[in-house]
Motif scaffolding. Structure first.
Motif, short mmCIF file in Angstrom:
data_model
loop_
_atom_site.label_atom_id
_atom_site.label_comp_id
_atom_site.label_asym_id
_atom_site.label_seq_id
_atom_site.Cartn_x
_atom_site.Cartn_y
_atom_site.Cartn_z
N VAL A 209 0.86 -1.18 0.00
CA VAL A 209 0.00 0.00 0.00
C VAL A 209 0.89 1.23 0.00
O VAL A 209 1.70 1.44 0.91
CB VAL A 209 -0.95 0.02 1.22
CG1 VAL A 209 -1.74 1.33 1.27
CG2 VAL A 209 -1.91 -1.16 1.16
N LEU A 210 0.77 2.06 -1.03
CA LEU A 210 1.63 3.23 -1.17
C LEU A 210 1.14 4.41 -0.34
O LEU A 210 1.92 5.29 0.00
CB LEU A 210 1.72 3.65 -2.64
CG LEU A 210 2.20 2.57 -3.63
CD1 LEU A 210 2.45 3.18 -5.00
CD2 LEU A 210 3.44 1.85 -3.12
N GLY A 211 -0.14 4.42 -0.03
CA GLY A 211 -0.65 5.52 0.78
C GLY A 211 -2.16 5.54 0.82
O GLY A 211 -2.84 4.76 0.16
N LEU A 226 -4.26 14.85 -9.54
CA LEU A 226 -2.93 15.41 -9.81
C LEU A 226 -2.13 15.56 -8.52
O LEU A 226 -0.93 15.31 -8.49
CB LEU A 226 -3.05 16.77 -10.51
CG LEU A 226 -3.29 16.73 -12.03
CD1 LEU A 226 -3.56 18.12 -12.56
CD2 LEU A 226 -2.10 16.10 -12.76
N GLN A 227 -2.81 15.94 -7.43
CA GLN A 227 -2.14 16.07 -6.13
C GLN A 227 -1.64 14.71 -5.65
O GLN A 227 -0.52 14.59 -5.15
CB GLN A 227 -3.09 16.68 -5.11
CG GLN A 227 -3.44 18.13 -5.36
CD GLN A 227 -4.51 18.65 -4.42
OE1 GLN A 227 -5.18 17.88 -3.73
NE2 GLN A 227 -4.68 19.96 -4.37
N LEU A 232 3.07 10.86 -5.15
CA LEU A 232 3.75 9.60 -5.45
C LEU A 232 5.05 9.84 -6.23
O LEU A 232 6.07 9.21 -5.97
CB LEU A 232 2.82 8.67 -6.24
CG LEU A 232 1.57 8.16 -5.51
CD1 LEU A 232 0.69 7.38 -6.46
CD2 LEU A 232 1.96 7.30 -4.31
N LYS A 233 4.99 10.76 -7.17
CA LYS A 233 6.17 11.04 -7.99
C LYS A 233 7.27 11.67 -7.16
O LYS A 233 8.45 11.35 -7.30
CB LYS A 233 5.80 11.95 -9.16
CG LYS A 233 6.85 11.97 -10.27
CD LYS A 233 6.23 12.29 -11.61
CE LYS A 233 7.18 11.89 -12.73
NZ LYS A 233 6.55 12.01 -14.06
#
Length: 415
Positions: A209-211, A226-227, A232-233
């Motif tokens: 899970v990335l977030g 976009l936020q 993530l980027k």
């Protein structure tokens, strides 16, 4: 097979001697039982050893802060701490210059670490502070206030922030996005808000899970996504092969901006679920079986033929279903660009489904959350429990990874 560890004979002898006079569970586990007495003695002995080490490491028994004052033992003070066996009354040794800082029972601490772990484990399973208070009192005879329990769980907030901002891998082959809905009290009113879970499959085939992101009160759009993608980027994610989503408004446009090479695939499981909403219980099994030839077809042409046959059979009874598939068809057909190995990894979304099913079990006991922080805190602790079971790659991952290497040769990492 694991090697069996042999116990120390001295330890076994001591245990035999200790157990000679203990005949009932009450004598072992009771209020004044053996385990509690041993815990008390061991902690006090450990504190004595800590103080002895502190005094020994002060040059010539002198205080580091004053070369004229000699430090030494200075009796004890009483302290009650809460342990897994209940309240424990300790004699804490002290030194004359008050420079001794115990490690096992730090100054100001009223609970051993193991008790905090139990509080967090109960909280992660959806128990309220009152429920935790009652369970700890019933199981261990420990009396803790709801305020103190809240303080223990609030201490997780820093961990949540670190987890939500941790560095990510540069590449995740597959990204799944899905939403859970929670009620949050805001400005005196309870409002339903979407919590978006971003689950990735890494190059080893393991789930991560990335977030978590809480959507705006109004419908999410390009700006919100976009936020999320910018976050993530900034954390290191540079490329995603396939993003599998459930028709999230604005997401395709946002991902085309930041990850133009990523292919967006509509989640087939969600599409099937939306289709079955309109079906009576007695027909559900048959309708689900007749939908399979559509998404399991070898080519787009075969899928279109299967959809036509489905419409011919069910449009009189359930006309909405075929219309749903036709309306989303442009987001369905990218599936047929991939061989079967990759398709299974995409449309068999057990990964995100099992995560959300577990999170919903935790959330169902909750009414309204007081704020967004409490939502993150609970879901983070729940995810910690869930992720302990993620020890194996997802099904058929090696075959899918080999296909990814062929499908995306320029973007696939080479060891």
């Amino acid at each position: 097979m694991k090697k069996q560890r042999h116990s120390d004979p001295k330890v076994e002898q001591l245990l035999d001697e200790l157990m000679q006079d203990y005949k009932s569970p009450e004598q072992i586990l009771g209020e004044e039982g053996l385990i509690k007495q041993l815990s008390k003695r061991l902690i006090e002995r450990a504190l004595q050893a800590e103080l002895a080490n502190h005094l020994q490491n002060t040059p010539k028994g002198e205080s580091p802060s004053s070369s004229k004052s000699v430090n030494s033992r200075n009796g004890y003070f009483a302290k009650t701490i809460q342990t897994e066996q209940g309240a424990c009354y300790l004699q804490i040794p002290r030194d004359r210059l008050s420079e001794f800082e115990p490690i096992i029972v730090p100054k100001g601490q009223r609970r051993l670490a193991g008790l905090d772990d139990k509080i967090l484990a109960l909280y992660a399973r959806g128990n309220s502070t009152r429920d935790i208070q009652a369970q700890l009192e019933e199981l261990y005879g420990i009396e803790l206030s709801p305020t103190l329990i809240s303080q223990v769980t609030d201490a997780v907030a820093d961990e949540v922030r670190q987890w939500q901002t941790r560095p990510l891998d540069t590449l995740y082959p597959i990204l799944f996005l899905d939403a859970l809905y929670v009620k949050i009290r805001q400005e005196g009113r309870v409002k339903s808000r979407a919590v978006y879970v971003v689950l990735a499959i890494n190059l080893d085939g393991h789930k991560e899970v990335l977030g978590l992101w809480i959507g705006p009160q109004e419908r999410e759009g390009v700006k919100f996504w976009l936020q999320v993608l910018t976050d993530l980027k900034n954390r290191g994610l540079q490329d995603v092969f396939i993003a599998c989503v459930d028709g999230l408004t604005g997401f395709p446009e946002a991902i085309e901006t930041l990850y133009p090479q990523t292919r967006v695939q509509l989640c087939i499981v969600h599409l099937i679920r939306n289709s079955l909403k309109y079906v009576s219980w007695k027909h559900r099994k048959e309708v689900a079986a007749d939908l399979k030839p559509i998404y399991q077809a070898a080519t787009v042409c075969e899928a279109e033929d299967a959809l036509t046959r489905f419409a011919d059979k069910y449009d009189q009874l359930y006309p909405t279903i075929s219309q749903i598939w036709l309306r989303h068809w442009e987001r369905v057909i990218p599936l047929f660009d991939y061989p079967p190995d990759i398709r299974k990894a995409i449309y068999t979304t057990n990964a995100i489904e099992s995560v959300n099913r577990s999170l919903r079990k935790v959330l169902k006991t909750k009414g309204a959350f007081p704020d967004e922080t409490s939502v993150f805190k609970l879901l983070y602790l729940a995810l910690n429990n869930i992720s302990k079971k993620w020890t194996m790659p997802i099904r058929d991952w090696k075959a899918a990874l080999a296909r990814f290497a062929i499908e995306f040769p320029e973007r696939f990492p080479i060891d």
